[in-house]
Design a protein around this motif. Structure first.
Motif, PDB file in Angstrom:
ATOM      1  N   ARG A 271       0.835  -1.199   0.000  1.00  0.00           N
ATOM      2  CA  ARG A 271       0.000   0.000   0.000  1.00  0.00           C
ATOM      3  C   ARG A 271       0.871   1.251   0.000  1.00  0.00           C
ATOM      4  O   ARG A 271       1.836   1.344   0.745  1.00  0.00           O
ATOM      5  CB  ARG A 271      -0.908   0.010   1.234  1.00  0.00           C
ATOM      6  N   VAL A 272       0.520   2.177  -0.882  1.00  0.00           N
ATOM      7  CA  VAL A 272       1.283   3.427  -0.991  1.00  0.00           C
ATOM      8  C   VAL A 272       0.301   4.602  -0.988  1.00  0.00           C
ATOM      9  O   VAL A 272      -0.728   4.563  -1.676  1.00  0.00           O
ATOM     10  CB  VAL A 272       2.118   3.457  -2.302  1.00  0.00           C
ATOM     11  N   ALA A 273       0.630   5.629  -0.194  1.00  0.00           N
ATOM     12  CA  ALA A 273      -0.203   6.841  -0.170  1.00  0.00           C
ATOM     13  C   ALA A 273       0.319   7.817  -1.218  1.00  0.00           C
ATOM     14  O   ALA A 273       1.533   8.005  -1.357  1.00  0.00           O
ATOM     15  CB  ALA A 273      -0.152   7.483   1.221  1.00  0.00           C
ATOM     16  N   VAL A 274      -0.579   8.404  -2.003  1.00  0.00           N
ATOM     17  CA  VAL A 274      -0.164   9.385  -3.017  1.00  0.00           C
ATOM     18  C   VAL A 274      -0.886  10.702  -2.756  1.00  0.00           C
ATOM     19  O   VAL A 274      -2.010  10.728  -2.244  1.00  0.00           O
ATOM     20  CB  VAL A 274      -0.478   8.885  -4.454  1.00  0.00           C
ATOM     21  N   GLU A 275      -0.213  11.795  -3.112  1.00  0.00           N
ATOM     22  CA  GLU A 275      -0.828  13.107  -2.943  1.00  0.00           C
ATOM     23  C   GLU A 275      -0.333  14.046  -4.043  1.00  0.00           C
ATOM     24  O   GLU A 275       0.670  13.764  -4.711  1.00  0.00           O
ATOM     25  CB  GLU A 275      -0.477  13.685  -1.565  1.00  0.00           C
ATOM     26  N   CYS A 276      -1.039  15.151  -4.227  1.00  0.00           N
ATOM     27  CA  CYS A 276      -0.674  16.125  -5.256  1.00  0.00           C
ATOM     28  C   CYS A 276       0.318  17.138  -4.692  1.00  0.00           C
ATOM     29  O   CYS A 276       0.205  17.556  -3.538  1.00  0.00           O
ATOM     30  CB  CYS A 276      -1.909  16.885  -5.738  1.00  0.00           C
ATOM     31  N   LYS A 277       1.283  17.541  -5.537  1.00  0.00           N
ATOM     32  CA  LYS A 277       2.172  18.648  -5.145  1.00  0.00           C
ATOM     33  C   LYS A 277       1.376  19.942  -5.110  1.00  0.00           C
ATOM     34  O   LYS A 277       1.596  20.804  -4.264  1.00  0.00           O
ATOM     35  CB  LYS A 277       3.332  18.767  -6.138  1.00  0.00           C
ATOM     36  N   HIS A 278       0.457  20.073  -6.075  1.00  0.00           N
ATOM     37  CA  HIS A 278      -0.384  21.272  -6.147  1.00  0.00           C
ATOM     38  C   HIS A 278      -1.844  20.861  -5.941  1.00  0.00           C
ATOM     39  O   HIS A 278      -2.361  20.043  -6.699  1.00  0.00           O
ATOM     40  CB  HIS A 278      -0.226  21.953  -7.512  1.00  0.00           C
ATOM     41  N   PRO A 279      -2.507  21.410  -4.926  1.00  0.00           N
ATOM     42  CA  PRO A 279      -3.900  21.027  -4.631  1.00  0.00           C
ATOM     43  C   PRO A 279      -4.834  21.175  -5.831  1.00  0.00           C
ATOM     44  O   PRO A 279      -5.825  20.460  -5.950  1.00  0.00           O
ATOM     45  CB  PRO A 279      -4.303  21.986  -3.500  1.00  0.00           C
ATOM     46  N   SER A 280      -4.494  22.080  -6.745  1.00  0.00           N
ATOM     47  CA  SER A 280      -5.367  22.307  -7.909  1.00  0.00           C
ATOM     48  C   SER A 280      -5.396  21.090  -8.842  1.00  0.00           C
ATOM     49  O   SER A 280      -6.289  20.967  -9.680  1.00  0.00           O
ATOM     50  CB  SER A 280      -4.891  23.538  -8.682  1.00  0.00           C
ATOM     51  N   ASP A 281      -4.387  20.194  -8.688  1.00  0.00           N
ATOM     52  CA  ASP A 281      -4.321  19.003  -9.550  1.00  0.00           C
ATOM     53  C   ASP A 281      -5.102  17.810  -8.990  1.00  0.00           C
ATOM     54  O   ASP A 281      -5.068  16.719  -9.565  1.00  0.00           O
ATOM     55  CB  ASP A 281      -2.851  18.566  -9.749  1.00  0.00           C
ATOM     56  N   LEU A 282      -5.816  18.005  -7.874  1.00  0.00           N
ATOM     57  CA  LEU A 282      -6.521  16.894  -7.234  1.00  0.00           C
ATOM     58  C   LEU A 282      -7.530  16.193  -8.161  1.00  0.00           C
ATOM     59  O   LEU A 282      -7.570  14.968  -8.208  1.00  0.00           O
ATOM     60  CB  LEU A 282      -7.212  17.381  -5.955  1.00  0.00           C
TER      61      LEU A 282
END
Length: 316
Positions: A271-282
């Motif tokens: 399991r890997v958690a991923v997130e956006c560098k820029h919130p606008s790219d969500l």
């Protein structure tokens, strides 16, 4: 490689049929070059030691070709390539050592030929296989019309098609539903019942009644539109990806049960958690995760209470 590849090469040289040559190239068969006779023992007529035919006619030539290319013995390997009928073109002639070896072996012993031959020789045809596999394939009773049609691989019976995978198309966000026709014939424009894994007979949950927009043959990188595809073949469907997440059953029978969902020998434990560098790219991330989850049968994507997006797979 396969024995038949080498049997093709040696059959004309020894003046024997290919099938017989295949038998000679495996097991306790020895060729005595002095007496020009095949023997079952490793001792020649003059008492000399003989090597097995598999070693003499298959392994030795491969080892010699490897050795001469890696040692850059140009004259030696060029002579071997000529006798094997291998022609190097353009930039391939300038290659040396390992790169040249890869180019030569791709032409001499292509893995695709060996794999295809193995599938043809060893895998049973759908007509044979479905007779004894129907009990493992179908969830419903073994005496209903769908089970009988699957058992006989009947192209004129009710349609029974299992979608096993979603393949991304060139259209953004759309997929080909790739699967196999176990019974009946699937046609362009056909009205079908699309049943997800949670469908139960007599209920309407996880059930959609829709028309198939197009049927296509999927051949590697290319797709070929066709009018219909009968039982025993694989197929790509256009227009059903909106109603299935990863897999499901497509049928024309109102009494049909589901075809069993595929089981995997491994579980999505990494399991890997991923997130956006820029919130606008969500929104792009969410859309990308949806497409990944849809196209890979093994991957699972979830959102934790904390808002983290988790990807689970069988490995990194």
């Amino acid at each position: 490689f396969t024995l038949s590849k080498f049997a093709d090469m040696y059959a004309s040289k020894f003046g024997v049929a290919k099938d017989r040559m295949v038998q000679k190239l495996w097991g306790d068969n020895f060729y005595d070059p002095k007496s020009k006779k095949w023997k079952k023992t490793s001792q020649g007529d003059d008492g000399s030691s003989l090597r097995r035919a598999f070693v003499q006619f298959i392994l030795d030539p491969i080892y010699k070709l490897f050795d001469s290319i890696m040692k850059d013995e140009t004259e030696k390997y060029n002579k071997m390539l000529k006798s094997l009928g291998i022609v190097l073109k353009g930039e391939e002639r300038d290659l040396r050592n390992k790169n040249l070896l890869k180019a030569v072996m791709r032409k001499f012993l292509p893995a695709s030929d060996a794999l295809l031959e193995m599938l043809v020789v060893h895998l049973p045809s759908p007509v044979k296989a479905q007779r004894y596999r129907v009990e493992n394939l179908y969830e419903g009773p073994m005496d209903d019309e769908c089970a009988e049609a699957i058992r006989s691989c009947n192209p004129d019976g009710p349609l029974m098609l299992y979608v096993s995978k979603m393949v991304p198309t060139t259209d953004k966000g759309r997929f080909y539903a790739f699967g196999r026709v176990f019974a009946g014939t699937v046609k362009t424009g056909q009205k079908v019942r699309i049943m997800g894994p949670n469908y139960q007979v007599g209920k309407k949950n996880d059930l959609f009644v829709k028309n198939i927009q197009r049927t296509v043959l999927m051949m590697g990188r290319y797709v070929e539109p066709v009018e219909d595809i009968p039982a025993g073949n694989t197929v790509g469907l256009v227009g059903v990806d909106q109603f299935l997440l990863k897999s499901g059953t497509i049928t024309t029978s109102e009494t049909a049960h589901n075809i069993r969902v595929m089981k995997f020998s491994v579980s999505p434990v990494v399991r890997v958690a991923v997130e956006c560098k820029h919130p606008s790219d969500l929104p792009k991330l969410v859309e990308g995760l949806k497409r990944l989850s849809k196209s890979d049968p093994m991957v699972q994507t979830t959102i934790e209470e904390s808002g983290e997006h988790i990807i689970a797979g069988a490995g990194e």
